[in-house]
Write a protein that holds these residues in place. Structure first.
Motif, PDB file in Angstrom:
ATOM      1  N   SER A  41       0.873  -1.178   0.000  1.00  0.00           N
ATOM      2  CA  SER A  41       0.000   0.000   0.000  1.00  0.00           C
ATOM      3  C   SER A  41       0.907   1.224   0.000  1.00  0.00           C
ATOM      4  O   SER A  41       1.538   1.539   1.007  1.00  0.00           O
ATOM      5  N   ALA A  42       1.010   1.875  -1.160  1.00  0.00           N
ATOM      6  CA  ALA A  42       1.956   2.990  -1.309  1.00  0.00           C
ATOM      7  C   ALA A  42       1.450   3.952  -2.378  1.00  0.00           C
ATOM      8  O   ALA A  42       0.670   3.574  -3.246  1.00  0.00           O
ATOM      9  N   PRO A  43       1.918   5.225  -2.343  1.00  0.00           N
ATOM     10  CA  PRO A  43       1.432   6.215  -3.315  1.00  0.00           C
ATOM     11  C   PRO A  43       1.849   5.891  -4.753  1.00  0.00           C
ATOM     12  O   PRO A  43       2.756   5.085  -4.998  1.00  0.00           O
ATOM     13  N   THR A  44       1.189   6.563  -5.694  1.00  0.00           N
ATOM     14  CA  THR A  44       1.551   6.476  -7.114  1.00  0.00           C
ATOM     15  C   THR A  44       3.009   6.885  -7.279  1.00  0.00           C
ATOM     16  O   THR A  44       3.492   7.756  -6.570  1.00  0.00           O
ATOM     17  N   ALA A  45       3.709   6.246  -8.216  1.00  0.00           N
ATOM     18  CA  ALA A  45       5.117   6.567  -8.563  1.00  0.00           C
ATOM     19  C   ALA A  45       6.125   6.197  -7.484  1.00  0.00           C
ATOM     20  O   ALA A  45       7.250   6.668  -7.484  1.00  0.00           O
ATOM     21  N   SER A  46       5.711   5.311  -6.535  1.00  0.00           N
ATOM     22  CA  SER A  46       6.673   4.922  -5.488  1.00  0.00           C
ATOM     23  C   SER A  46       7.418   3.639  -5.853  1.00  0.00           C
ATOM     24  O   SER A  46       8.065   3.032  -5.014  1.00  0.00           O
ATOM     25  N   GLY A  47       7.308   3.228  -7.112  1.00  0.00           N
ATOM     26  CA  GLY A  47       8.129   2.104  -7.591  1.00  0.00           C
ATOM     27  C   GLY A  47       7.497   0.736  -7.456  1.00  0.00           C
ATOM     28  O   GLY A  47       8.193  -0.263  -7.252  1.00  0.00           O
ATOM     29  N   LYS A  48       6.185   0.653  -7.591  1.00  0.00           N
ATOM     30  CA  LYS A  48       5.513  -0.653  -7.406  1.00  0.00           C
ATOM     31  C   LYS A  48       5.809  -1.621  -8.562  1.00  0.00           C
ATOM     32  O   LYS A  48       5.825  -2.821  -8.369  1.00  0.00           O
ATOM     33  N   PRO A  66     -11.415  12.718 -15.289  1.00  0.00           N
ATOM     34  CA  PRO A  66     -10.713  11.887 -14.301  1.00  0.00           C
ATOM     35  C   PRO A  66     -10.365  10.469 -14.776  1.00  0.00           C
ATOM     36  O   PRO A  66      -9.599   9.785 -14.116  1.00  0.00           O
ATOM     37  N   THR A  67     -10.920  10.031 -15.923  1.00  0.00           N
ATOM     38  CA  THR A  67     -10.602   8.676 -16.409  1.00  0.00           C
ATOM     39  C   THR A  67      -9.099   8.489 -16.568  1.00  0.00           C
ATOM     40  O   THR A  67      -8.582   7.397 -16.400  1.00  0.00           O
ATOM     41  N   LEU A  68      -8.400   9.572 -16.861  1.00  0.00           N
ATOM     42  CA  LEU A  68      -6.948   9.496 -17.056  1.00  0.00           C
ATOM     43  C   LEU A  68      -6.231   9.072 -15.778  1.00  0.00           C
ATOM     44  O   LEU A  68      -5.235   8.353 -15.823  1.00  0.00           O
ATOM     45  N   ALA A  69      -6.766   9.489 -14.637  1.00  0.00           N
ATOM     46  CA  ALA A  69      -6.110   9.193 -13.352  1.00  0.00           C
ATOM     47  C   ALA A  69      -6.091   7.696 -13.082  1.00  0.00           C
ATOM     48  O   ALA A  69      -5.186   7.168 -12.443  1.00  0.00           O
ATOM     49  N   ALA A  70      -7.115   6.985 -13.572  1.00  0.00           N
ATOM     50  CA  ALA A  70      -7.182   5.541 -13.335  1.00  0.00           C
ATOM     51  C   ALA A  70      -6.471   4.767 -14.431  1.00  0.00           C
ATOM     52  O   ALA A  70      -6.326   3.562 -14.353  1.00  0.00           O
ATOM     53  N   GLY A  71      -6.024   5.484 -15.466  1.00  0.00           N
ATOM     54  CA  GLY A  71      -5.432   4.787 -16.615  1.00  0.00           C
ATOM     55  C   GLY A  71      -3.935   4.951 -16.678  1.00  0.00           C
ATOM     56  O   GLY A  71      -3.224   4.660 -15.720  1.00  0.00           O
ATOM     57  N   VAL A  72      -3.476   5.452 -17.813  1.00  0.00           N
ATOM     58  CA  VAL A  72      -2.033   5.524 -18.077  1.00  0.00           C
ATOM     59  C   VAL A  72      -1.318   6.474 -17.121  1.00  0.00           C
ATOM     60  O   VAL A  72      -1.917   7.376 -16.557  1.00  0.00           O
ATOM     61  N   ASN A  73      -0.020   6.261 -16.992  1.00  0.00           N
ATOM     62  CA  ASN A  73       0.782   7.033 -16.054  1.00  0.00           C
ATOM     63  C   ASN A  73       1.283   8.313 -16.722  1.00  0.00           C
ATOM     64  O   ASN A  73       2.212   8.290 -17.507  1.00  0.00           O
ATOM     65  N   LEU A  74       0.634   9.444 -16.421  1.00  0.00           N
ATOM     66  CA  LEU A  74       1.039  10.731 -16.999  1.00  0.00           C
ATOM     67  C   LEU A  74       1.217  11.762 -15.889  1.00  0.00           C
ATOM     68  O   LEU A  74       0.292  12.489 -15.556  1.00  0.00           O
ATOM     69  N   GLU A  85     -10.538   8.999  -4.454  1.00  0.00           N
ATOM     70  CA  GLU A  85     -10.379   9.496  -5.832  1.00  0.00           C
ATOM     71  C   GLU A  85      -9.523  10.752  -5.842  1.00  0.00           C
ATOM     72  O   GLU A  85      -8.673  10.922  -6.712  1.00  0.00           O
ATOM     73  N   TYR A  86      -9.715  11.608  -4.847  1.00  0.00           N
ATOM     74  CA  TYR A  86      -8.894  12.821  -4.760  1.00  0.00           C
ATOM     75  C   TYR A  86      -7.407  12.443  -4.651  1.00  0.00           C
ATOM     76  O   TYR A  86      -6.558  13.004  -5.333  1.00  0.00           O
ATOM     77  N   LYS A  87      -7.117  11.462  -3.784  1.00  0.00           N
ATOM     78  CA  LYS A  87      -5.720  11.038  -3.595  1.00  0.00           C
ATOM     79  C   LYS A  87      -5.149  10.441  -4.887  1.00  0.00           C
ATOM     80  O   LYS A  87      -3.968  10.602  -5.190  1.00  0.00           O
ATOM     81  N   GLN A  88      -6.013   9.743  -5.679  1.00  0.00           N
ATOM     82  CA  GLN A  88      -5.579   9.181  -6.961  1.00  0.00           C
ATOM     83  C   GLN A  88      -5.211  10.310  -7.935  1.00  0.00           C
ATOM     84  O   GLN A  88      -4.222  10.211  -8.653  1.00  0.00           O
ATOM     85  N   LEU A  89      -6.017  11.370  -7.946  1.00  0.00           N
ATOM     86  CA  LEU A  89      -5.735  12.512  -8.824  1.00  0.00           C
ATOM     87  C   LEU A  89      -4.436  13.198  -8.401  1.00  0.00           C
ATOM     88  O   LEU A  89      -3.589  13.531  -9.230  1.00  0.00           O
ATOM     89  N   CYS A  90      -4.272  13.373  -7.091  1.00  0.00           N
ATOM     90  CA  CYS A  90      -3.039  13.985  -6.549  1.00  0.00           C
ATOM     91  C   CYS A  90      -1.794  13.194  -6.919  1.00  0.00           C
ATOM     92  O   CYS A  90      -0.711  13.750  -7.082  1.00  0.00           O
ATOM     93  N   GLY A  91      -1.985  11.872  -6.968  1.00  0.00           N
ATOM     94  CA  GLY A  91      -0.848  10.976  -7.230  1.00  0.00           C
ATOM     95  C   GLY A  91      -0.113  11.281  -8.517  1.00  0.00           C
ATOM     96  O   GLY A  91       1.032  10.874  -8.710  1.00  0.00           O
TER      97      GLY A  91
END
Length: 709
Positions: free
Chosen positions: A45-52, A344-352, A379-385
């Motif tokens: 359980s870790a934020p986006t871009a933390s190397g999963k 917001p669909t982008l937040a759940a999809g590709v890494n940009l 969802e807010y945290k996903q967008l922030c990621g």
């Protein structure tokens, strides 16, 4: 923790070093300490871009160096699956004592490709894996490592139950595969890890520090108490924030609540952003703009996108086709597009990622309640990621545009905890669908055993046993009453219709709707429009667009023209805009015409075609089952017409590889109407026809010989 110190074969270490990995990030190091390379199951359980992704690769390399079994990588979306497949394909270069083969499969749920069993690493969508389990494929017992990406999506209404079912079934396999779950930061990660029998690895470290804030009346208040002003303009706060970041050398990602607003925000930003472009960048963007126009029909949406891209700005939403979306994503990654406005669909999809993420509105339209509702903290945290590009930025910023409610937004979203993941497996549709699949894969199962199985799902843990038992009883009654399952004594088994429904991968409710409709279809006449209505009217059909006032007249005329093809009398109020679009599509309406007359964009039409193709196949298979052989040819033709977007008269020509709707119509106009005509026309004359040319003419003749002999 250094990569070279890991207990992995030298060839694996050399590969990782060559890929630029030298040290592990804290979440990665925590996984190693928790026993990842010793075969321990972990939930990260870790934020986006933390190397999963590297955690997944380390688990794969470790497993392949010690075992002969299979690795499954589960992805929620096709786009993500394709992204991961190209990353993992590199692993084939590593000599690990055997040749590694990486495979991918994301579509066609009834067909299980033969070559999948030859792959060591298989990248699959959750739905494809579920389908493989339903088919009882033998190599399932060889699975030794399961990597589940975006595990927090178990709480998603639509896709969550499928992922939950797969993980429940895989963790119950006799050989107990190692499970690596990769998740965003969630509140009840301990409950999830306990359910999956995993060691929890929780770490909030990010490679780029993130600061969050709220902007109101031109003043931004950040979570560390710092404040700064934003230069205000008539463009509005979201764009002022985006422009400020670009001016400082960053990129901006602005999230909009609707497609219309994403286009509007990008348009407002364009003139200001164009001033920051270097000459070299402007020339490059000019080329990209021409590329967009050259590869797509000139709908208003495409023309607007091409104009904006020239100025270093773009928008991104599901109405854009795959080609446009890929161009936008690629140019944003390269940094040539400076500001991207997206739904917001982008937040759940590709890494940009971008240096600054702006959330222009915290409300979203909620179809279930038919009104706008605030987004969840998760969802807010996903967008922030998405804030902060690891290679380019020293910091990332996520800013909400407020409206006199700064303190509330900071308290609720920035300091708030993401909502716990709540299973949706016990919803009616999920339960009837997945109970049927359990009965199909376990013939002779008793009701108590069905209950025991569902008690081992996350939903089973989160429900009271009597409540779950009651819900299962209702589903079993429905499945029995519709003759999808039968009860012999205490045991349940699937009927042939039940097995077919499960293998087709449709909701039992849709299957019975199709069956009952087909059984009452009259003989010796066409039913094309009636079949399209049946397909577009079922639960599974997506996307479904509601009618606008001006569409009712179109629908009325369409019904009048096709009355003889209806399965039952309908009025214009029984239609959706999607039905009108499908009918227009199979009568060769262009993307431009669909956009102008029905407001249906290319990306939407593509998804409708994909869904209608699958559902028309299901309809044909159910027609076989109920012994309506008289409908099979028409349904086969309808399916081809849906896929190619053609009238009946072109069906013969599109059998040839390289001939689609446009070329087939051109050939038809030149008197080449059948394969016989194609065989007779000299290759030189064929090459002279518009949109053909000499290379394609040769290819067509070669393909023609394959089809005919």
């Amino acid at each position: 923790m250094k990569i070279e110190k890991l207990e992995l074969p030298k060839s694996a270490i050399d590969f990782l070093l060559a890929e630029g990995f030298e040290k592990l990030y804290p979440p990665q190091a925590d996984c190693i300490k928790s026993g990842l390379l010793g075969g321990t199951s972990v939930l990260v359980s870790a934020p986006t871009a933390s190397g999963k992704t590297l955690i997944a690769i380390l688990a794969m390399l470790n497993y392949l160096s010690k075992n002969k079994g299979k690795i499954i990588y589960l992805s929620p979306l096709r786009a993500l699956a394709a992204e991961k497949f190209s990353e993992f394909k590199k692993l084939e270069k590593i000599p690990l004592g055997k040749k590694i083969k990486v495979g991918i499969s994301t579509g066609d749920f009834e067909n299980i490709e033969k070559n999948l069993e030859k792959s060591d690493i298989l990248v699959l969508t959750n739905e494809k894996m579920d389908s493989i389990i339903r088919h009882g494929i033998e190599w399932i017992d060889d699975i030794g490592l399961v990597i589940a990406d975006e595990v927090h999506l178990i709480g998603d209404d639509n896709r969550g139950p499928t992922l939950e079912m797969i993980l429940t079934k895989l963790k119950l396999l006799e050989n107990k595969p190692q499970i690596v779950g990769l998740s965003a930061t969630i509140t009840n990660s301990d409950e999830l890890s306990e359910w999956l029998d995993c060691t929890l690895v929780e770490n909030n470290w990010r490679p780029v520090p993130l600061s969050e804030g709220v902007c109101d009346a031109g003043e931004v208040v950040m979570n560390d108490g710092t404040k700064f002003e934003v230069e205000r303009s008539v463009r509005g706060t979201p764009i002022d924030l985006g422009i400020q970041s670009v001016k400082d050398g960053g990129q901006s990602l602005v999230f909009a609540e609707t497609r219309t607003r994403s286009k509007s925000l990008a348009t407002k930003a364009s003139d200001a952003i164009s001033k920051f472009l270097e000459t070299k960048e402007s020339k490059e963007l000019e080329k990209i703009s021409k590329q967009i126009l050259a590869k797509n029909e000139h709908t208003d949406l495409v023309k607007t996108l091409a104009t904006l891209v020239k100025k270093g700005v773009a928008f991104h939403h599901a109405g854009l086709n795959q080609n446009c979306r890929e161009i936008v994503e690629s140019e944003f990654r390269k940094g040539t597009i400076k500001l991207l406005s997206s739904t917001p669909t982008l937040a759940a999809g590709v890494n940009l990622p971008a240096r600054r993420v702006v959330i222009s509105n915290i409300n979203r339209y909620n179809a279930k309640v038919g009104a706008n509702r605030p987004i969840s903290v998760l969802e807010y945290k996903q967008l922030c990621g998405r804030a902060g590009r690891p290679q380019y930025d020293d910091y990332g910023e996520a800013i909400i545009v407020g409206n006199g409610n700064t303190e509330d937004l900071i308290e609720y979203y920035i300091h708030g905890e993401p909502e716990p993941i709540i299973s949706k497996i016990t919803d009616d549709k999920s339960l009837r669908t997945h109970i049927l699949s359990v009965v199909v894969t376990t013939p002779g199962i008793k009701k108590e055993e069905i209950l025991d199985f569902f008690l081992q799902t996350l939903g089973g843990r989160q429900s009271r046993k009597p409540t779950l038992k009651f819900a299962i009883d209702i589903s079993l009654r429905f499945l029995s009453s519709q003759y999808l399952i039968i009860k012999k004594g205490e045991r349940y088994a699937a009927t042939e219709f039940g097995k077919k429904t499960s293998m087709l991968y449709i909701d039992p409710l849709t299957a019975t709707y199709f069956r009952d409709s087909i059984e009452s279809v009259s003989k010796n006449k066409k039913h094309t429009f009636g079949f399209l209505h049946l397909i577009s009217n079922c639960e599974e059909f997506f996307p479904k667009f509601s009618m606008r006032n001006k569409d009712y007249e179109t629908a009325s005329v369409m019904i009048e023209n096709h009355t003889s093809e209806l399965l039952e009398p309908i009025s214009e109020y029984d239609c959706s805009r999607s039905l009108l679009a499908l009918q227009a599509w199979i009568t060769e309406s262009s993307e431009l015409s669909l956009s102008d007359s029905l407001g249906i964009e290319s990306g939407d039409m593509h998804r409708m075609v994909e869904t209608a193709d699958w559902l028309s196949y299901c309809l044909r298979e159910i027609s076989k089952h109920v012994e309506r052989a008289d409908l099979l040819d028409e349904l086969s033709d309808l399916r081809k017409r849906i896929v190619y977007g053609i009238r009946e008269e072109l069906l013969d020509l599109v059998r040839i590889k390289g001939i689609g709707r446009v070329r087939a119509r051109v050939l038809f106009k030149h008197g080449v109407k059948t394969l016989d005509d194609l065989a007779k026309i000299p290759v030189k004359k064929l090459a002279e026809i518009d949109k053909i040319g000499s290379t394609l003419a040769d290819n067509i003749k070669t393909e023609l010989r394959k089809v005919r002999y």
